[in-house]
Design a protein around this motif. Structure first.
Motif, PDB file in Angstrom:
ATOM      1  N   LEU B 138      43.085  33.721  52.606  1.00 20.18           N
ATOM      2  CA  LEU B 138      42.741  35.234  52.426  1.00 20.18           C
ATOM      3  C   LEU B 138      43.104  36.045  51.195  1.00 20.18           C
ATOM      4  O   LEU B 138      42.469  36.659  50.766  1.00 20.18           O
ATOM      5  CB  LEU B 138      43.609  35.958  53.711  1.00 20.18           C
ATOM      6  CG  LEU B 138      43.190  35.724  55.115  1.00 20.18           C
ATOM      7  CD1 LEU B 138      44.076  36.522  56.143  1.00 20.18           C
ATOM      8  CD2 LEU B 138      41.720  36.160  55.465  1.00 20.18           C
ATOM      9  N   ASN B 139      44.330  35.447  50.749  1.00 25.48           N
ATOM     10  CA  ASN B 139      44.575  36.093  49.343  1.00 25.48           C
ATOM     11  C   ASN B 139      43.977  35.695  48.443  1.00 25.48           C
ATOM     12  O   ASN B 139      43.782  36.250  47.226  1.00 25.48           O
ATOM     13  CB  ASN B 139      46.310  35.755  49.252  1.00 25.48           C
ATOM     14  CG  ASN B 139      47.244  36.927  50.078  1.00 25.48           C
ATOM     15  OD1 ASN B 139      46.500  37.811  50.223  1.00 25.48           O
ATOM     16  ND2 ASN B 139      48.256  36.443  50.375  1.00 25.48           N
ATOM     17  N   LYS B 140      43.329  34.369  48.523  1.00 23.16           N
ATOM     18  CA  LYS B 140      42.574  33.898  47.145  1.00 23.16           C
ATOM     19  C   LYS B 140      40.941  34.308  47.496  1.00 23.16           C
ATOM     20  O   LYS B 140      40.197  34.033  46.710  1.00 23.16           O
ATOM     21  CB  LYS B 140      42.464  32.432  47.454  1.00 23.16           C
ATOM     22  CG  LYS B 140      43.558  31.863  46.984  1.00 23.16           C
ATOM     23  CD  LYS B 140      43.845  31.140  45.590  1.00 23.16           C
ATOM     24  CE  LYS B 140      44.974  30.366  45.084  1.00 23.16           C
ATOM     25  NZ  LYS B 140      45.990  31.451  44.736  1.00 23.16           N
ATOM     26  N   GLY B 141      40.737  35.103  48.343  1.00 28.21           N
ATOM     27  CA  GLY B 141      39.329  35.793  48.510  1.00 28.21           C
ATOM     28  C   GLY B 141      38.723  35.079  49.950  1.00 28.21           C
ATOM     29  O   GLY B 141      37.476  35.483  49.652  1.00 28.21           O
ATOM     30  N   PHE B 142      39.209  34.687  50.847  1.00 25.77           N
ATOM     31  CA  PHE B 142      38.516  33.809  51.688  1.00 25.77           C
ATOM     32  C   PHE B 142      37.632  35.035  52.581  1.00 25.77           C
ATOM     33  O   PHE B 142      38.261  36.062  53.003  1.00 25.77           O
ATOM     34  CB  PHE B 142      39.354  32.961  52.515  1.00 25.77           C
ATOM     35  CG  PHE B 142      38.618  32.705  54.056  1.00 25.77           C
ATOM     36  CD1 PHE B 142      37.799  31.513  54.081  1.00 25.77           C
ATOM     37  CD2 PHE B 142      38.399  33.347  55.057  1.00 25.77           C
ATOM     38  CE1 PHE B 142      37.115  31.245  54.984  1.00 25.77           C
ATOM     39  CE2 PHE B 142      38.054  33.020  56.264  1.00 25.77           C
ATOM     40  CZ  PHE B 142      37.255  31.907  56.263  1.00 25.77           C
ATOM     41  N   SER B 143      36.225  34.862  52.778  1.00 24.96           N
ATOM     42  CA  SER B 143      35.931  35.643  53.746  1.00 24.96           C
ATOM     43  C   SER B 143      34.594  34.927  54.317  1.00 24.96           C
ATOM     44  O   SER B 143      33.631  34.204  53.601  1.00 24.96           O
ATOM     45  CB  SER B 143      35.408  37.152  53.222  1.00 24.96           C
ATOM     46  OG  SER B 143      34.498  37.692  53.985  1.00 24.96           O
ATOM     47  N   ARG B 348      37.906  36.329  43.532  1.00 26.22           N
ATOM     48  CA  ARG B 348      38.870  37.387  43.849  1.00 26.22           C
ATOM     49  C   ARG B 348      38.438  39.002  43.881  1.00 26.22           C
ATOM     50  O   ARG B 348      37.877  39.230  42.744  1.00 26.22           O
ATOM     51  CB  ARG B 348      40.095  37.230  42.758  1.00 26.22           C
ATOM     52  CG  ARG B 348      41.023  38.283  43.230  1.00 26.22           C
ATOM     53  CD  ARG B 348      42.455  37.754  42.824  1.00 26.22           C
ATOM     54  NE  ARG B 348      43.565  38.712  43.228  1.00 26.22           N
ATOM     55  CZ  ARG B 348      44.259  38.756  44.330  1.00 26.22           C
ATOM     56  NH1 ARG B 348      44.041  37.694  45.029  1.00 26.22           N
ATOM     57  NH2 ARG B 348      45.028  39.434  44.801  1.00 26.22           N
ATOM     58  N   PRO B 349      38.220  39.449  45.155  1.00 28.67           N
ATOM     59  CA  PRO B 349      37.557  40.786  45.087  1.00 28.67           C
ATOM     60  C   PRO B 349      38.601  41.848  44.420  1.00 28.67           C
ATOM     61  O   PRO B 349      39.120  42.462  45.340  1.00 28.67           O
ATOM     62  CB  PRO B 349      37.289  40.930  46.478  1.00 28.67           C
ATOM     63  CG  PRO B 349      38.319  39.971  47.177  1.00 28.67           C
ATOM     64  CD  PRO B 349      39.064  38.996  46.281  1.00 28.67           C
ATOM     65  N   GLU B 350      38.274  42.265  43.022  1.00 23.02           N
ATOM     66  CA  GLU B 350      39.278  42.946  42.574  1.00 23.02           C
ATOM     67  C   GLU B 350      39.116  44.465  43.099  1.00 23.02           C
ATOM     68  O   GLU B 350      40.165  44.962  43.360  1.00 23.02           O
ATOM     69  CB  GLU B 350      38.758  43.013  41.097  1.00 23.02           C
ATOM     70  CG  GLU B 350      39.277  41.901  40.316  1.00 23.02           C
ATOM     71  CD  GLU B 350      40.635  41.793  40.039  1.00 23.02           C
ATOM     72  OE1 GLU B 350      41.193  42.738  39.886  1.00 23.02           O
ATOM     73  OE2 GLU B 350      40.977  40.482  39.940  1.00 23.02           O
ATOM     74  N   LYS B 351      37.956  44.909  43.328  1.00 22.47           N
ATOM     75  CA  LYS B 351      38.101  46.139  43.896  1.00 22.47           C
ATOM     76  C   LYS B 351      37.701  46.264  45.337  1.00 22.47           C
ATOM     77  O   LYS B 351      37.458  47.231  45.915  1.00 22.47           O
ATOM     78  CB  LYS B 351      36.712  47.003  43.358  1.00 22.47           C
ATOM     79  CG  LYS B 351      37.203  47.147  41.567  1.00 22.47           C
ATOM     80  CD  LYS B 351      36.396  48.066  41.325  1.00 22.47           C
ATOM     81  CE  LYS B 351      36.388  48.030  39.601  1.00 22.47           C
ATOM     82  NZ  LYS B 351      37.728  48.620  39.109  1.00 22.47           N
ATOM     83  N   GLY B 352      37.926  45.030  46.080  1.00 20.94           N
ATOM     84  CA  GLY B 352      37.650  45.112  47.492  1.00 20.94           C
ATOM     85  C   GLY B 352      36.299  45.513  48.148  1.00 20.94           C
ATOM     86  O   GLY B 352      36.187  45.484  49.146  1.00 20.94           O
ATOM     87  N   ASP B 353      35.387  45.192  47.152  1.00 16.19           N
ATOM     88  CA  ASP B 353      33.916  45.257  47.663  1.00 16.19           C
ATOM     89  C   ASP B 353      33.044  44.151  47.458  1.00 16.19           C
ATOM     90  O   ASP B 353      31.867  44.102  47.101  1.00 16.19           O
ATOM     91  CB  ASP B 353      33.534  46.377  46.917  1.00 16.19           C
ATOM     92  CG  ASP B 353      33.253  46.226  45.353  1.00 16.19           C
ATOM     93  OD1 ASP B 353      32.772  47.203  44.637  1.00 16.19           O
ATOM     94  OD2 ASP B 353      34.058  45.248  44.965  1.00 16.19           O
ATOM     95  N   ALA B 354      33.762  42.942  47.618  1.00 13.78           N
ATOM     96  CA  ALA B 354      33.099  41.555  47.295  1.00 13.78           C
ATOM     97  C   ALA B 354      32.149  41.516  48.563  1.00 13.78           C
ATOM     98  O   ALA B 354      32.516  41.835  49.586  1.00 13.78           O
ATOM     99  CB  ALA B 354      33.961  40.504  47.227  1.00 13.78           C
TER     100      ALA B 354
END
Lengths: 67, 354
Positions: B138-143, B348-354
């Motif tokens: 999750l911290n690596k940007g898993f979605s 990595r979703p820097e601004k949370g909008d990936a």
């Protein structure tokens, strides 16, 4: 800044909120489409000392977080 | 505060229901076990031929319908689908393989801890390790990216299938397989099991109770709300077992359990990792299915097929210990689940909008 967290599985809406607040500590808006996400973000915002206003937008919820 | 009280109450309801169902015939420390009960249901439908674990469990029917009814009443019934369904199927499949290595889902792990089974503590350590690995993803940007709204009618299908299962169980038992010995033969009366499932399904829907979510949120968000529900179940079951004289402390001779520590650890680690990537434990997947989440329905179908494979190919452990084929399956499971994790890193979703 508006975060669209609609359709995201737990715990993504909260994580997206957390990441957005990291770079926009003054406040953000988050769009979610279910009560679980709404309540999880509300709890998260409370814990960080943010105020939160919830607007119902059709079937979605717009959450406004601010200091 | 409201969320915490709700989840403590839900935990207590889960614990009390589990004690009552065990008292009235379910196997020891198995008032509820999502993995075991889906496995028994697969057997009841003759999807596998393991004679000791065949019975359509009314608890599963009740859990889905309880969630469905409460979600409808609370205007939370909201059919959606489309968030990586094939990956979720695979994760559901291997979550079952891991659970049947350990002999229980995380919920049964909690009931086993409350019954004094120390092997379940080893399982808990593994489960926590798996969750921490999931948090790493999750911290690596898993979605799995988002799901979309679909027609209401599609959301009614899975609850309708549960009604059909109940009709099969009550109306045409001759078509089904029923264990004559072993865990599948031990069960509370249908009405008790069904009501137990309905009540727990309703409570879990309202409280968002999740066995993996508790540990995940504690580490990831420093939020203890769901973890309090986790502890609430164990405490209630512990008190119930002590009061009824069914508390047996130790590693050896525990009911429907084995004491191979390494594989108890690894089995539950696989469950924990898969549960974090899925966004919820086996119980939570059933509850979401009742709310119309078709991605969760696919996950539950993956668990059902995983259970059938487990017993058709000699993967599931027994009280004697793990099977060699099962050990290979768990290793394959780690590879498959990790591959799914890596393939769904969205940068990595820097601004949370990936």
């Amino acid at each position: 800044m508006l975060i669209d967290a609609r359709g995201r599985a737990c715990p993504e809406p909260v994580l997206m909120t957390k990441r957005a607040l990291d770079s926009n500590s003054q406040g953000i808006e988050v769009l979610v489409d279910n009560i679980t996400a709404r309540e999880n973000i509300r709890r998260f915002a409370d814990n960080l000392g943010y105020q939160i206003i919830v607007d119902k937008k059709g079937e979605d919820y717009l959450l406004k977080l601010f200091k | 505060m409201k969320a915490k009280s709700l989840v403590i109450l839900a935990g207590a309801i889960v614990g009390i229901s589990a004690i009552i169902l065990t008292l009235y015939g379910n196997p020891a420390n198995m008032g509820f076990c999502i993995a075991c009960f889906i496995r028994d249901t697969a057997g009841g439908l003759r999807m596998h031929n393991a004679g000791v674990v065949q019975y359509i469990r009314p608890e599963i029917i009740g859990l889905v319908l309880g969630s469905f009814i409460v979600a409808l009443a609370g205007k939370e019934f909201s059919p959606r689908a489309g968030s990586a369904p094939a990956s979720r199927f695979v994760l559901g499949f291997f979550m079952m393989i891991g659970a049947l290595m350990f002999l229980g889902c995380p919920l049964r792990m909690m009931l086993r801890i409350g019954g004094g089974d120390m092997n379940a503590i080893v399982g808990l350590v593994g489960f926590t390790a798996g969750i921490l690995a999931g948090i790493g993803f999750l911290n690596k940007g898993f979605s799995f990216k988002r799901a979309y709204k679909i027609s209401k009618a599609d959301g009614y299908i899975f609850p309708a299938i549960q009604v059909a299962m109940l009709v099969l169980l009550l109306g045409t038992p001759a078509l089904l397989a029923f264990s004559e010995e072993g865990p599948g033969s031990m069960h509370a009366p249908v009405a008790f099991a069904l009501v137990g499932g309905l009540v727990v399904g309703a409570a879990a829907q309202k409280s968002r109770f999740c066995t993996a979510g508790g540990i995940r949120d504690a580490f990831l968000l420093k939020d203890l709300t769901l973890l309090i529900g986790f502890i609430s179940v164990i405490l209630v079951v512990l008190i119930g077992n002590l009061a009824l004289g069914s508390f047996h402390f130790g590693f050896e001779g525990q009911p429907v359990a084995h004491s191979d520590g390494v594989w108890n650890f690894l089995g539950m680690a696989l469950v924990g990792l898969a549960a974090v990537l899925l966004g919820g434990c086996p119980l939570r997947q059933l509850i979401l299915s009742g709310e119309g989440n078709i991605d969760s329905v696919i996950t539950v179908v993956g668990m059902l097929i995983g259970a059938a494979f487990s017993h058709n190919f000699g993967l599931a452990s027994s009280a004697q210990g793990p099977m060699f084929n099962g050990q290979i399956a768990v290793v394959i499971g780690f590879v498959a689940v990790a591959a799914i994790g890596f393939l769904n890193l969205q940068g990595r979703p820097e601004k949370g909008d990936a």
